[in-house]
Design an enzyme around this catalytic site. Structure first.
Site, PDB file in Angstrom:
ATOM      1  CE  LYS A  36      74.859  28.786  21.572  1.00 18.17           C
ATOM      2  NZ  LYS A  36      74.827  28.149  20.236  1.00 18.17           N
ATOM      3  NE  ARG A 134      70.123  25.460  14.230  1.00 21.89           N
ATOM      4  CZ  ARG A 134      70.879  25.387  15.334  1.00 21.89           C
ATOM      5  NH1 ARG A 134      70.426  24.767  16.406  1.00 21.89           N
ATOM      6  NH2 ARG A 134      72.082  25.927  15.368  1.00 21.89           N
ATOM      7  CE1 TYR A 255      52.547  22.252  46.243  1.00 12.34           C
ATOM      8  CE2 TYR A 255      54.832  22.474  45.542  1.00 12.34           C
ATOM      9  CZ  TYR A 255      53.664  23.050  46.037  1.00 12.34           C
ATOM     10  OH  TYR A 255      53.625  24.379  46.309  1.00 12.34           O
ATOM     11  CG  MET A 309      59.088  28.352  41.685  1.00 14.90           C
ATOM     12  SD  MET A 309      57.904  29.708  41.693  1.00 14.90           S
ATOM     13  CE  MET A 309      56.550  29.009  40.766  1.00 14.90           C
TER      14      MET A 309
HETATM   15  C1  PLP Z   1      75.956  27.289  20.145  1.00 18.02           C
HETATM   16  C2  PLP Z   1      76.766  27.231  18.914  1.00 18.02           C
HETATM   17  C3  PLP Z   1      78.105  26.854  18.975  1.00 18.02           C
HETATM   18  C4  PLP Z   1      78.756  26.324  20.228  1.00 18.02           C
HETATM   19  O1  PLP Z   1      78.321  25.008  20.429  1.00 18.02           O
HETATM   20  P1  PLP Z   1      78.867  24.093  21.623  1.00 18.02           P
HETATM   21  O2  PLP Z   1      78.288  22.767  21.340  1.00 18.02           O
HETATM   22  O3  PLP Z   1      78.353  24.696  22.883  1.00 18.02           O
HETATM   23  O4  PLP Z   1      80.348  24.127  21.565  1.00 18.02           O
HETATM   24  C5  PLP Z   1      78.863  26.934  17.802  1.00 18.02           C
HETATM   25  N1  PLP Z   1      78.289  27.344  16.643  1.00 18.02           N
HETATM   26  C6  PLP Z   1      76.983  27.689  16.548  1.00 18.02           C
HETATM   27  C7  PLP Z   1      76.428  28.103  15.241  1.00 18.02           C
HETATM   28  C8  PLP Z   1      76.181  27.627  17.672  1.00 18.02           C
HETATM   29  O5  PLP Z   1      74.882  27.935  17.578  1.00 18.02           O
END
Ligand code: PLP
Length: 367
Positions: A36, A134, A255, A309
């Protein structure tokens, strides 16, 4: 085009990290890969190629759009969409053979409707919430599903999964609680392959592996477990060029005039800033306890003044001017500055640093 910042992604290390986990999970469990957020910032397409080359056949992305990109690259892979079924998005997912991770009854009903009356649905995963609160079905939802045997038969998920909240803290009591809850809830339903472990869950041991592991961060070289040795190979090297070096007598830098040089100093300005994922907390202001370093010719140079930035300023007074010169490359993240060390300095985690790297780096992928 010349660029002031570059990112070297070691796909060989990514593949080696995958094989390390896959070998340890086998033969009882398969190992998937979570790709992802553009494969945690390193680039989805090259990551898919390296991981599938290393033998990975199951991938998890967050969004349908990421899933479509993954499908364009990998015709055969199982691709799960962690966000699940977005309202009205089912036809497109089916057309691309993407599997939603279904986590509430409305989603399940919508997915079954797409199959048509009484027919079996396209493959999907079922997400059970074992304490994260969640996404996922709560115990009551599971029992309602269980009571409708025909519905389960039509759904016939290819995976039942849950997600751990505290796996990065191995001694946390919630790990064991979620493991027990997952066992209990999945056994209320007819058998299906099961998955619980993210990277940190993987390292909790074999009892967390079930049929499929879902590592993300460990594949990209990040720390899965806090305060423990990291067995994974680093994947990312981020560098920025020195744009200018100047000798200053005294005065403030950057800054807000937030940092004052105590005396004459040589200051190098580098071509990367918070738009490139260098968090503002990395900048040193007067009275701050700790310096964040970049490395020039392997030598540390503290980041001083606020992060802008597009720029950071570093103190190169202690580095040979022949080395810390205009055009030289400075290591921002790499062997001297591991992603998790940078993250700690910025008050965050390696995941956020990697996924914040941004689009401006010239990316070089090495096998
Ligand atoms: C992001 C995610 C993972 C991977 O998690 P890591 O801590 O990066 O290994 C696995 N399962 C779900 C549902 C996730 O959202």
């Amino acid at each position: 085009m010349q660029t002031g910042a570059r990112l070297r992604v070691d796909l060989g290390a990514l593949a080696a990290n995958y094989r390390l986990l896959a070998d340890e999970a086998a033969p009882a469990a398969r190992c998937g890969a979570v790709v992802k957020a553009d494969a945690y910032g390193i680039g989805l397409e090259p990551a898919l190629e390296a991981l599938s080359g290393a033998g990975c056949k199951v991938f998890f992305v967050a969004t349908p759009e990421e899933g479509a990109r993954a499908r364009d690259r990998l015709a055969e892979a199982e691709i799960y969409i962690l966000d699940g079924l977005l309202q009205g998005g089912g036809q497109e997912m089916i057309a691309r053979d993407l599997r939603p991770v279904l986590g509430c009854t409305e989603e399940i009903e919508e997915w079954l409707e797409l199959a048509g009356d009484g027919r079996g649905a396209a493959p999907s995963a079922l997400h059970i919430d074992t304490g994260m609160n969640r996404l996922g079905l709560l115990a009551d939802d599971v029992d309602r599903l269980k009571a409708q045997a025909d519905l389960w038969q039509r759904l016939n998920p290819s995976l039942i999964m849950s997600h751990l909240a505290c796996a990065d803290t191995p001694a946390h009591p919630m790990n064991e609680q979620q493991l027990v809850r997952f066992e209990r809830l999945r056994h209320r339903l007819p058998p299906a392959p099961a998955s619980l472990a993210n990277s940190a869950g993987f390292f909790l041991g074999k009892s967390y592996h079930f049929d499929l592991c879902r590592p993300g961060i460990a594949l990209y070289g990040g720390e899965a477990v806090g305060n423990a040795p990291n067995p994974m190979r680093p994947v990312v090297l981020a560098e920025a060029r020195i744009l200018q070096v100047k000798e200053i007598r005294a005065g403030s830098v950057g800054y807000g005039a937030a940092y004052h040089c105590p005396g004459p100093r040589r200051i190098a300005t580098l071509a990367a800033g918070y738009a490139d994922g260098l968090m503002r907390h990395l900048g040193r202001e007067d009275g701050a306890p700790q310096d964040s370093m970049v490395y020039i010719g392997g030598k540390p140079a503290p980041i001083i003044g606020r992060v802008s930035m597009d720029l950071i300023t570093v103190d190169v007074s202690d580095i040979d001017p022949e080395i810390a010169r205009r055009g030289a490359w400075a290591e921002l993240i790499g062997p001297n500055a591991p992603v998790d060390a940078v993250a700690r300095r910025a008050g965050t985690i390696g995941y956020e640093v990697l996924t914040s790297l941004g689009k401006r780096y010239a990316r070089v992928y090495v096998a």
